[in-house]
Design a protein around this motif. Structure first.
Motif, PDB file in Angstrom:
ATOM      1  N   THR A 136     -27.233  59.996   3.304  1.00  0.00           N
ATOM      2  CA  THR A 136     -27.265  59.194   4.754  1.00  0.00           C
ATOM      3  C   THR A 136     -27.096  60.287   5.504  1.00  0.00           C
ATOM      4  O   THR A 136     -26.831  61.610   5.479  1.00  0.00           O
ATOM      5  CB  THR A 136     -26.327  58.148   4.872  1.00  0.00           C
TER       6      THR A 136
ATOM      7  N   SER B  29     -24.544  54.663  10.753  1.00  0.00           N
ATOM      8  CA  SER B  29     -24.362  53.972   9.441  1.00  0.00           C
ATOM      9  C   SER B  29     -24.884  52.594   9.496  1.00  0.00           C
ATOM     10  O   SER B  29     -25.066  52.202   8.170  1.00  0.00           O
ATOM     11  CB  SER B  29     -22.814  53.905   9.287  1.00  0.00           C
TER      12      SER B  29
ATOM     13  N   SER C  30     -28.095  53.368   4.167  1.00  0.00           N
ATOM     14  CA  SER C  30     -27.152  52.929   3.031  1.00  0.00           C
ATOM     15  C   SER C  30     -26.860  53.906   2.108  1.00  0.00           C
ATOM     16  O   SER C  30     -28.223  54.742   1.737  1.00  0.00           O
ATOM     17  CB  SER C  30     -27.755  51.515   2.479  1.00  0.00           C
ATOM     18  N   LYS C  31     -25.996  54.095   1.466  1.00  0.00           N
ATOM     19  CA  LYS C  31     -25.935  55.193   0.276  1.00  0.00           C
ATOM     20  C   LYS C  31     -26.388  54.927  -0.888  1.00  0.00           C
ATOM     21  O   LYS C  31     -26.613  55.660  -1.771  1.00  0.00           O
ATOM     22  CB  LYS C  31     -24.360  55.432   0.263  1.00  0.00           C
TER      23      LYS C  31
ATOM     24  N   LEU D  90     -21.539  58.920  13.665  1.00  0.00           N
ATOM     25  CA  LEU D  90     -21.719  58.529  12.438  1.00  0.00           C
ATOM     26  C   LEU D  90     -21.428  57.070  12.189  1.00  0.00           C
ATOM     27  O   LEU D  90     -22.146  56.104  11.443  1.00  0.00           O
ATOM     28  CB  LEU D  90     -20.531  59.200  11.422  1.00  0.00           C
TER      29      LEU D  90
END
Length: 809
Positions: free
Chosen positions: A168, A158, A162-163, A154
């Protein structure tokens, strides 16, 4: 004078008397003695020339190798050699031969794929998508497997998403392994710029007491070359694992124990006796392989497909699957009786049998559902099924759902999402021990009643599969969940074993063209067509432009459309960067307040004539910004669509628009357009801003574009009509292009990337991109009751059509 001419006479005599390899002997004869039959019958020549003619004919026969007969070419070994040779540049799918007999094939992305059927079936395929089943082979998609600890995976992933752009890789519902997710990936740490494309991913359900996780990422083949280096960088997997070279064991090297050695019947190099069959030598290095190529036939055996990291412990691997998109209600779950191979080992564990029983009950529950849209999006179900060839019907039948009650599931339990397909050893075991067609036909021949079900299934007929639900239409409020279906993941080598039984259940088969129409009806962007800001999308547009231009230049100039007279600057491509740069200057310099012909001169003088490479246009993926822009486009995009409720979004004023443009400079917005009246949008149709007078036209008919004058044609009068002196193609604007925003009577905002008459909406619909600055300037100048109205004009037409615009989120 004589000495000067002597050299010329000598050269002439030498050229006349010398005969080349391609010249005929009867060329030395006088014309009155030549006969047409001399070319193939040497007895018609004089005796003094027959020997020379016979020698020349023998040399030509030696040069031309005799082609094998069709019977020899259709032998199994020769056929495999030919098929494997033809896959050196473009990989064949497992269903290639089936498609090649029924589809127009195209070579794309390193594969040979079916584009469209050879028979007319557009409306039947639409009915299959709407009410029955459409089958597509998606095994050309690439699967990248990641293994490692969950927190390290993760942390690495990441950096690629992007959220702000949506869920995601770390979404809780996807991280559990119960749902499949979709995400737009970027270059590491470069969000919101430099996107790579859209991918789907699936986590393996967690094992009790273990932090080790397994992740599959499905990517388009044209995206893999961009995404794989980024994954290797963020996961620090730079150490390639070279696969071991498996020695090829021929039949001559395998000598069963207890059998005497067979001596050769004749010494090597001896001529075969007449009337005997020729046998291929076992020691021949050019002999056919034991099995046909399955998977990536273009990759060298020594090319690494696995990379690992010594610091993070993450392993990246390329995996090959067979993937079909459909669902058949006639599969049979394996009864939990003991059997051989990999299945009996799992039957000994009571926990595995309880899991299998629970998965079977969930699968039978799916038969009572009217539509797969009742299930949560991305639902995953693991199954172990029997070989579907064992229950193949004698005739094609249409499988219909046996609906008893409408059932809405909360989702498949996490335990039922487990599948033995995740295990590499089991996948290899199932692929290697697949029963052959010859053995299957032998078992069928022993059945007392032909066509009846086999009483005892073969021991190899246990196949682990994975069902992944694909959501239908999610954007907008009309026809929600249209086009929902299933992805069927199979072990390598089992594609045709499931394909033929599905076809016999009455499904329709589609190709690349129908996949594009499916995305268009769902109002979803199709990769790589609708991703101009990605490297794969830019490459696709270059290839598409070359294909369209080649098709255009094949016609004579008198039969071509003169796009200059139609006011179409770029009929085969969309100059997105030039459009974004021009609108950036127009909006920043106040030129956007003028409309129509008044802004034409201003924009031409201020806009750049060539595309600069300083910055690339951006397509914003921020959902908050897109919801704000969607609320400002208040009118609906199609008939009967409900108005979207507007929350705390600020009203559309010039200050709010300026704030949006400052956060998203030089941006393109993906929009969906609907034509309320007549009109069928075409590829690369222009999207323009209407004037105040256009909105008051009676009857809903759009304005007309005045014909343009072809200045280049008048300059080239008297010259060659096929090509201009500078190599310019007649009917097309040469580079560099003038101002694309204000070239016509109506200011251009963007272009259409997909367009056609929509059978689902009953009117023409299109998908495309418009400049964010141009769209906001147009919305600000329109009255509230007509806000969101644009003009659409096809490249081969001078008539504008009104279109309603909507930003789908």
């Amino acid at each position: 004078f004589a000495r000067a001419r002597a050299a010329e006479v000598s050269a002439m005599l030498k050229a006349v008397t010398k005969t080349t390899g391609s010249s005929h002997v009867f060329g030395a004869l006088p014309k009155h003695m030549r006969r047409r039959a001399m070319s193939h019958n040497t007895k018609r020549l004089p005796r003094r020339l027959r020997d020379v003619a016979n020698r020349m004919a023998g040399a030509k026969k030696k040069e031309q190798a005799k082609r094998k007969s069709r019977k020899a070419r259709r032998r199994h070994g020769n056929l495999l050699l030919e098929f494997n040779r033809r896959q050196r540049k473009n990989v064949w799918l497992e269903t290639h031969i089936w498609h090649a007999k029924r589809f127009h094939m195209v070579k794309k992305w390193g594969y040979c794929l079916g584009d469209r059927p050879t028979y007319k079936c557009y409306r039947p395929c639409y009915r299959a998508m709407s009410s029955h089943c459409l089958l597509q082979d998606l095994s050309y998609y690439c699967c990248i497997e990641l293994q490692g600890e969950e927190d390290k995976l993760l942390a690495a992933l990441s950096q690629l998403s992007s959220k702000e752009a949506g869920p995601t890789f770390a979404a809780a519902v996807c991280l559990s392994g119960c749902r499949q997710g979709s995400v737009v990936v970027y270059r590491a740490g470069r969000y919101p710029s430099q996107p790579l494309g859209s991918v789907t991913f699936l986590w393996r359900p967690r094992a009790p007491g273990s932090a080790h996780r397994q992740l599959w990422i499905w990517v388009h083949p044209t995206l893999k070359q961009d995404l794989l280096p980024e994954l290797q960088a963020v996961c620090q997997c730079l150490e390639a694992v070279v696969p071991p070279v498996v020695p090829v064991v021929t039949a001559a090297e395998v000598q069963p124990a207890g059998e005497p050695e067979v001596k050769p019947e004749s010494p090597p190099g001896a001529e075969p006796k007449p009337g005997t069959k020729r046998k291929r030598s076992c020691k021949d290095a050019g002999g056919p392989p034991a099995k046909k190529i399955i998977g990536d036939g273009t990759r060298s055996p020594s090319t690494p497909v696995t990379w690992k990291s010594g610091s993070t412990g993450i392993v990246i691997k390329s995996v090959f699957f067979s993937s079909h998109r459909t669902l058949s209600a006639d599969w049979t779950a394996v009864p939990h009786r003991p059997s051989s191979l990999w299945w009996p080992q799992h039957c000994m564990d009571e926990g595995n049998m309880n899991l299998h029983q629970q998965q079977t009950e969930v699968f039978h529950l799916l038969k009572d559902i009217y539509s797969s849209s009742e299930l949560p999006a991305g639902t995953v179900l693991g199954l172990t099924v029997e070989d579907p060839r064992l229950t193949l019907p004698r005739k094609k039948v249409k499988a219909l759902p046996c609906v008893q009650t409408e059932l809405v599931l909360r989702g498949v339990p996490e335990r039922c999402c487990q599948s033995f397909l995740w295990e590499q050893s089991i996948r290899d075991n199932v692929t290697e021990n697949k029963i052959s067609e010859k053995e299957l036909n032998r078992i069928r021949s022993e059945v007392l009643v032909p066509g009846s079900r086999l009483s005892s299934s073969p021991l190899q007929g246990r196949v682990p599969v994975l069902l992944v639900h694909q959501p239908g239409k999610q954007a907008g409020h009309e026809m929600s969940c249209w086009g929902a279906g299933w992805d069927l993941l199979l072990p390598k080598g089992w594609g045709m074993a499931f394909w033929i039984p599905l076809v016999y259940r009455g499904v329709r088969v589609g190709g690349l063209n129908m996949s594009l129409k499916h995305s268009q009806n769902k109002a979803a962007p199709h990769f790589p067509h609708d991703y101009p800001d990605c490297p794969a999308g830019a490459r696709f547009q270059e290839e598409q432009e070359a294909e369209l231009l080649d098709s255009f230049t094949r016609h004579p100039p008198a039969k071509r459309t003169n796009y200059i007279k139609h006011g179409c600057l770029a009929p085969f491509r969309c100059p997105w960067q030039q459009l974004a740069e021009e609108w950036e200057l127009i909006a920043g310099g106040g030129g956007g307040e003028e409309r129509g012909g008044g802004s034409q001169t201003t924009a031409r003088s201020e806009a750049p004539t060539e595309v600069e490479k300083t910055s690339q246009p951006d397509v914003p993926k921020n959902r908050k910004a897109l919801r704000l822009l969607s609320s400002w486009c208040r009118p609906t995009t199609s008939r009967g669509q409900r108005l979207r409720r507007v929350g705390d979004e600020p009203p559309l004023v010039r200050s709010a628009a300026a704030s949006f443009l400052s956060a998203h400079p030089m941006s393109l917005v993906w929009v969906r357009l609907s034509l309320p009246s007549k009109g069928r949008p075409e590829l690369h149709a222009m999207l323009c801003a209407p004037t105040a007078e256009d909105l008051t036209l009676p009857g809903g008919g759009g304005p007309q574009e005045p014909p343009h004058r072809d200045h280049f044609r008048s300059r080239d009068k008297g010259k060659k009509k096929t090509e201009s002196p500078a190599g310019r193609v007649l009917g097309l604007w040469p580079d560099p292009l003038p101002s694309v925003a204000s070239h016509c009577a109506r200011v251009a905002l963007g272009w259409v990337t997909q367009g056609d008459f929509s059978l689902s909406a009953g009117c023409g619909e299109a998908l495309g991109f418009v400049s964010a600055a141009g769209l906001l300037e147009t919305l600000l100048s329109q009255p509230p009751d007509r806000r969101g109205t644009l003009l659409l004009r096809n490249p081969t037409s001078l008539h504008y059509r009104f279109a309603k615009v909507n930003v789908e989120v």
